[in-house]
Design a protein around this motif. Structure first.
Motif, PDB file in Angstrom:
ATOM      1  N   LYS A  15      19.359 -13.292  58.098  1.00  0.00           N
ATOM      2  CA  LYS A  15      19.787 -14.697  58.169  1.00  0.00           C
ATOM      3  C   LYS A  15      19.940 -15.222  56.748  1.00  0.00           C
ATOM      4  O   LYS A  15      19.001 -15.171  55.947  1.00  0.00           O
ATOM      5  N   THR A  59      17.179 -18.991  70.145  1.00  0.00           N
ATOM      6  CA  THR A  59      18.595 -19.423  70.114  1.00  0.00           C
ATOM      7  C   THR A  59      18.788 -20.819  69.541  1.00  0.00           C
ATOM      8  O   THR A  59      19.773 -21.486  69.835  1.00  0.00           O
ATOM      9  N   MET A  60      17.836 -21.267  68.728  1.00  0.00           N
ATOM     10  CA  MET A  60      18.038 -22.573  68.088  1.00  0.00           C
ATOM     11  C   MET A  60      18.946 -22.431  66.878  1.00  0.00           C
ATOM     12  O   MET A  60      19.615 -23.379  66.488  1.00  0.00           O
ATOM     13  N   ILE A  61      18.905 -21.243  66.253  1.00  0.00           N
ATOM     14  CA  ILE A  61      19.895 -20.950  65.213  1.00  0.00           C
ATOM     15  C   ILE A  61      20.432 -19.542  65.450  1.00  0.00           C
ATOM     16  O   ILE A  61      19.769 -18.726  66.096  1.00  0.00           O
ATOM     17  N   ARG A  62      21.627 -19.292  64.956  1.00  0.00           N
ATOM     18  CA  ARG A  62      22.221 -17.968  65.127  1.00  0.00           C
ATOM     19  C   ARG A  62      21.924 -17.123  63.896  1.00  0.00           C
ATOM     20  O   ARG A  62      22.115 -17.601  62.773  1.00  0.00           O
ATOM     21  N   LEU A  83      23.404 -19.670  77.989  1.00  0.00           N
ATOM     22  CA  LEU A  83      22.502 -20.120  76.936  1.00  0.00           C
ATOM     23  C   LEU A  83      21.461 -21.085  77.507  1.00  0.00           C
ATOM     24  O   LEU A  83      20.258 -20.954  77.265  1.00  0.00           O
ATOM     25  N   ALA A  84      21.942 -22.053  78.310  1.00  0.00           N
ATOM     26  CA  ALA A  84      21.030 -23.032  78.896  1.00  0.00           C
ATOM     27  C   ALA A  84      20.036 -22.343  79.828  1.00  0.00           C
ATOM     28  O   ALA A  84      18.848 -22.674  79.845  1.00  0.00           O
ATOM     29  N   ARG A  87      17.464 -20.496  77.769  1.00  0.00           N
ATOM     30  CA  ARG A  87      16.496 -21.398  77.140  1.00  0.00           C
ATOM     31  C   ARG A  87      15.446 -21.883  78.133  1.00  0.00           C
ATOM     32  O   ARG A  87      14.290 -21.975  77.825  1.00  0.00           O
ATOM     33  N   PHE A  95       6.030 -26.057  70.912  1.00  0.00           N
ATOM     34  CA  PHE A  95       6.288 -26.580  69.568  1.00  0.00           C
ATOM     35  C   PHE A  95       4.992 -26.986  68.867  1.00  0.00           C
ATOM     36  O   PHE A  95       4.023 -27.362  69.518  1.00  0.00           O
TER      37      PHE A  95
ATOM     38  N   ALA B 585      16.245 -27.747  74.398  1.00  0.00           N
ATOM     39  CA  ALA B 585      15.434 -26.557  74.109  1.00  0.00           C
ATOM     40  C   ALA B 585      14.754 -26.019  75.363  1.00  0.00           C
ATOM     41  O   ALA B 585      14.506 -24.820  75.468  1.00  0.00           O
ATOM     42  N   ILE B 586      14.465 -26.892  76.326  1.00  0.00           N
ATOM     43  CA  ILE B 586      13.823 -26.368  77.524  1.00  0.00           C
ATOM     44  C   ILE B 586      14.844 -26.101  78.632  1.00  0.00           C
ATOM     45  O   ILE B 586      14.500 -25.980  79.785  1.00  0.00           O
ATOM     46  N   GLY B 587      16.108 -26.011  78.261  1.00  0.00           N
ATOM     47  CA  GLY B 587      17.080 -25.458  79.187  1.00  0.00           C
ATOM     48  C   GLY B 587      18.125 -26.387  79.755  1.00  0.00           C
ATOM     49  O   GLY B 587      18.905 -25.967  80.600  1.00  0.00           O
ATOM     50  N   ALA B 588      18.183 -27.659  79.314  1.00  0.00           N
ATOM     51  CA  ALA B 588      19.241 -28.529  79.831  1.00  0.00           C
ATOM     52  C   ALA B 588      20.525 -28.233  79.073  1.00  0.00           C
ATOM     53  O   ALA B 588      20.521 -28.163  77.846  1.00  0.00           O
ATOM     54  N   GLY B 589      21.615 -28.035  79.819  1.00  0.00           N
ATOM     55  CA  GLY B 589      22.895 -27.737  79.183  1.00  0.00           C
ATOM     56  C   GLY B 589      23.485 -28.990  78.560  1.00  0.00           C
ATOM     57  O   GLY B 589      23.111 -30.104  78.901  1.00  0.00           O
ATOM     58  N   ILE B 677      24.378 -25.271  67.895  1.00  0.00           N
ATOM     59  CA  ILE B 677      23.453 -24.408  67.167  1.00  0.00           C
ATOM     60  C   ILE B 677      24.143 -23.812  65.951  1.00  0.00           C
ATOM     61  O   ILE B 677      25.326 -23.542  65.964  1.00  0.00           O
ATOM     62  N   GLY B 678      23.397 -23.690  64.879  1.00  0.00           N
ATOM     63  CA  GLY B 678      23.980 -23.266  63.606  1.00  0.00           C
ATOM     64  C   GLY B 678      24.103 -21.769  63.464  1.00  0.00           C
ATOM     65  O   GLY B 678      23.610 -21.024  64.249  1.00  0.00           O
TER      66      GLY B 678
END
Lengths: 260, 678
Positions: A15, A59-62, A83-84, A87, A95, B585-589, B677-678
């Motif tokens: 990364k 999957t918060m960053i690639r 993706l959803a 997650r 966190f 983050a907990i899965g909502a599109g 997302i980056g």
């Protein structure tokens, strides 16, 4: 409980932040596996890349290059619905700052992932009951986060991370905002869920005490894996494992020149 | 460098807060439109004939302007306060990096000035174009044609708009930036998020809700039933107002806790993000009940302004028909000699005749008519007719030849009367009695005059006899010329002389221009006269004045209410954006989150508008019931008014839909940015 089935395979992850002359390498060719039912810790100093690694898996960053597979599926290529789904259902995220939605009650916070994924009310109730008993938060479900202590908040967050029975729980410094007593309670709960239910946990921490609950620890330095410790179970107890962790941390503190 | 920094910050403020910025531009446009009213064609023309009334209206405009600046001040103040709280950390950093307080202060003021400048740059040209369009449209609608139209910029309007906008912005930001600049950097750095307001408990919420509903219901009841008692209006009207305002506030105060209770009840079987959506909405309503209540009241006022403005202009417009262009008062010989002059106005007119109106020298007995009326079903019109005819012994009479000349000039069939016959005339102002009167006449009526019985024609005639709308004969008899000469008290030496413009001239020059030309000639010659246009002008003035001011206020109320709602919502969303990130983050599109945001917006606006709509139904009901009783007297069908209200509602719904859509888009883009997302 640890078997030999590979759950998560991380291969050659790089990364790089920024580009050209001002780029910073955060992760440099990281490769490791997480086995099903394993409680893996990742330790390292600030800036060693441990949170970046966790964020890549979540999957918060690639990642810039490399692949991450969960159950054989490459998650770095996921988009949209996949993706959803990943997650919410495949991973549970814990966190450091709890990140509870402060306008939802504890109970609503915990069941949110299930209702997002359309689980029936009966299933939700049953899971909620079991988890809240395990984490000892049955009495606070109707309270709002602002009415809870830090330790309670983190246990509610843990319940939310576990409610969908994810393949793996990713925890980012879960004890970072807790005092010693609450840290210990939380780690005991997580450890027992790991051992009794076989939940796989990947935890980033720099707290040696919390790390001593893990079955294996990877040490990162400057974006690369520097060392690995494995708890010799069942003969090794937590305090001697803790001692070994401290000695590796001392080595880390002295720099790589001392070991290589 | 410093200026560059100000420009950059200004740009990011406009981008982050586009809705607020656009509202400022719309306000600038509205300000100019109302301030330039005095320079509009219609008003410029009206000034020549109705200077007193016009100057009264023009004197009222600064009051309206200051009132709307006052409303705008609150919008600017609260939006900027929120904005500054959000940037508090940034300001703290500047101070820690060594910026002087005065520099910080001038930076904030500079940003405001710069944004204000850009808003004016966009708003003023837009306003000038819009005013031109309104000017063209008004002259076209009124039928003046566009001959008299000339392009104009009201420089005083521009100056006042600039001064007002700058003053409001600078004053609001001045107060806020002083407050910010004197804070210690530590506190600025701390104040990252807006502190939670004190929330009502569930119990006090319920009490508020119940009291709110009770107060509103009593305001509705009092408005609909008691406001008809005109004699008590000065007690009842303020009470209705106070009950309504307090009721609305309490209702919104209690609404949040009710949403909370229903979420709790349903959360066990809620699907998707519905719990999240409802809790977000609940928080918005609970934190911002004051803004919601004020917005709801402003929307209510806007609806009432629109309906009042539209129906007012419609009703004044509908009852006027052009029957006579000029009525000259004076000696017959003088007028006739003027008309016969070769270079005079003789060639400009198509018809001319003397309108002989006189008063009978003895009483008429309306005995049988009154008896017939008394047998009819009781109504306001019947009572007023009985009253009028009971004390109307001496009647005005119109000679048949004059009235036939009038009918002929407007292309209507003429009347034929036997010696023992007469026809009933009534001015269109008294249209509310016409239905009953026509009904009575159609059965054949008689009256006794000088021991002789006369019969009345079965038809009622309402074509106005002179151009002057201020001369209204409530009821008069059209009688044969022999009868007129014999019994009427004729003031023929100083009578009325009617003229109609020739159609060719009207087609050529336009009605406005042709009438102006003739008016000038008549004034030059020193005649006392009244033209259709002048009396129309008077009506027109009330129409323009009424509709302009009500529309202006309506638009201002609507803009401010919606901007308050929109900006408050978006800012709250910005403050709580981490929640969307967590939900993601907990899965909502992303699409689910966008849907949740949109449904929050629809509920948020919907609740406010719904309360306003319910109140407006009762508000308009009571208005029609009390203040607008006279509507029927203007000959306006109540169904037309209902149709107009539906039209106004359609405009209003379209306006709201556009606004809600804009806010939804803003919310979508915020959510998309978060889940990228980056």
């Amino acid at each position: 409980m640890t078997g030999y089935e590979k759950l998560l395979e991380v291969r050659e992850i790089h990364k790089v932040y920024g580009d050209g002359q001002i780029s910073t390498k955060a992760l440099n060719s990281i490769t490791f596996d997480v086995l099903r039912g394993e409680f893996l810790g990742i330790m390292g100093a600030s800036g060693s890349g441990k949170t970046t690694l966790l964020n890549c898996i979540a999957t918060m960053i690639r990642p810039t290059s490399g692949s991450i597979s969960l159950n054989g599926r490459n998650i770095t290529s996921f988009k949209g619905t996949d993706l959803a789904r990943y997650r919410g259902k495949k991973i549970g995220y814990l966190f450091q700052e709890f990140e509870l939605l402060d306008n939802l009650t504890a109970g609503e916070n915990i069941s949110l992932p299930l209702s997002i994924h359309g689980e029936s009310a009966a299933i939700r109730k049953e899971r909620l009951k079991k988890l809240t008993r395990q984490l000892d938060i049955e009495d606070i479900l109707d309270k709002f986060p602002s009415q809870l202590s830090g330790g309670q908040k983190q246990r509610v967050a843990a319940a939310r991370a576990l409610i969908c029975s994810p393949d793996i729980v990713l925890a980012d410094e879960p004890t970072g905002a807790l005092d010693t007593k609450n840290s210990k309670v939380l780690m005991e709960k997580l450890s027992s869920i790991n051992q009794d239910d076989g939940a796989s946990i990947l935890m980033v921490t720099h707290d040696a005490n919390a790390a001593s609950f893990c079955s294996r620890i990877l040490f990162l330095q400057d974006g690369a894996i520097f060392n690995e410790l494995r708890k010799m179970s069942p003969e090794e107890d937590r305090s001697s494992f803790y001692e070994r962790i401290l000695s590796v941390m001392a080595l880390l503190g002295g720099g790589s020149a001392n070991v290589l | 460098m410093f200026f560059e920094h100000i420009k950059r910050n200004g740009r990011s403020m406009r981008k982050d807060n586009g809705v607020y910025f656009s509202s400022i531009i719309i306000s600038i446009v509205a300000f100019y439109v109302i301030l330039s009213l005095g320079d509009q064609d219609v008003l410029r023309y009206l000034k020549t004939i109705e200077s007193d009334a016009v100057s009264k209206l023009l004197a009222l405009i600064p009051v309206l302007y200051v009132f709307s600046l006052f409303l705008l001040f609150f919008l600017v103040y609260f939006t900027n306060r929120y904005q500054m709280q959000r940037r508090s950390h940034e300001f703290g950093m500047y101070l820690m990096l060594g910026m002087k307080r005065t520099t910080l202060f001038s930076m904030i003021m500079g940003e405001t000035l710069w944004n204000c400048f850009i808003a004016l740059l966009a708003g003023i040209p837009l306003a000038v174009i819009l005013t031109e369009l309104i000017g063209l449209l008004t002259s076209r609608l009124i039928g003046f044609g566009i001959i008299g139209h000339e392009f104009s910029v009201s420089w005083t309007g521009v100056a006042a708009t600039i001064c007002g906008t700058l003053a409001v912005q600078l004053a609001a930001v001045f107060i806020l930036s002083i407050k910010t600049a004197i804070k210690q950097p530590f506190y600025l750095l701390q104040e990252r998020e807006v502190k939670a307001q004190k929330l009502p408990t569930v119990r006090s919420g319920r009490v508020s809700l119940i009291f709110g509903i009770i107060l509103l219901a009593s305001a509705y009841f009092a408005g609909v039933t008691l406001m008809r008692m005109i004699e008590l209006i000065f007690i009842i009207f303020p009470s209705v107002l106070i009950l309504g305002v307090i009721g609305t506030c309490l209702l919104f105060r209690g609404l949040g806790s009710i949403i909370g209770v229903s979420v709790r009840r349903r959360s066990a079987d809620a699907a998707g993000l519905s719990v999240f959506t409802a809790r977000q909405l609940q928080e918005n309503v609970m934190h911002q009940w004051g803004s919601l209540a004020v917005s709801s009241l402003l929307i209510l006022m806007a609806i009432i302004c629109f309906v009042y403005g539209i129906s007012g202009s419609y009703s004044r417009n509908s009852s006027e028909a052009r029957t006579v262009d000029f009525t000259i008062r004076g000696e017959k010989e003088k007028i006739e000699s003027m008309l016969s002059e070769t270079d005079g106005i003789g060639q400009l007119i198509s018809s001319q005749y003397e309108m002989k109106i006189g008063m009978l020298d003895s009483d008429i007995s309306w005995h049988t008519l009154i008896e017939k009326l008394s047998q009819k079903e009781g109504s306001q019109a019947r009572d007023s007719l009985i009253r009028d005819f009971s004390d109307r012994g001496r009647m005005y009479v119109i000679s048949l030849s004059s009235y036939n000349a009038l009918l002929d000039s407007i292309g209507e069939p003429t009347i034929e009367l036997n010696l023992d016959e007469a026809a009933m005339f009534s001015h269109s102002v008294f249209a509310y009695t016409h239905e009953v009167l026509s009904d009575i006449l159609s059965s054949g009526q008689r009256f006794i005059f000088g021991e002789k019985e006369f019969s009345l024609k079965t038809e009622l005639y309402t074509s106005n006899v002179v151009a002057d709308r201020s001369i209204t004969l409530a009821y008069a008899l059209i009688v044969p010329d022999e009868f007129f000469d014999k019994y009427a008290h004729d003031s023929s030496n100083n009578g009325y002389y009617n003229m109609m413009l020739s159609q060719d001239i009207v087609d050529n020059k336009g009605l406005m221009q042709a009438m102006n030309d003739v008016s000038e000639i008549l004034s030059e010659k020193g005649f006392e006269f009244e033209s259709y246009l002048a009396s129309m002008g008077r009506q027109l003035f009330y129409m323009v004045a009424g509709s302009y001011t009500t529309f202006y206020l309506g638009i201002m109320f609507l803009i401010i209410a919606n901007t308050v709602l929109g900006v408050k919502f978006l800012m709250q969303q910005q403050t709580t954006k981490h929640r969307y990130a967590v939900a993601s983050a907990i899965g909502a599109g992303t699409s689910e989150l966008e849907r949740s945001g949109r449904s929050q917006i629809r509920w948020y606006f919907g609740l406010t508008i719904l309360v306003a709509l319910i109140s407006s139904v009762f508000g308009l009901w009571s208005l029609i019931g009390s203040f607008m009783l006279s509507l029927s007297s203007l000959g306006v069908n109540i169904f037309h008014i209902v149709a107009i209200m539906i039209g106004a509602a359609a405009f209003f719904i379209a306006f709201e839909m556009v606004y809600i859509k804009v806010i939804c888009r803003k919310s979508d883009s915020l959510i998309r940015k978060l889940s990228d997302i980056g």
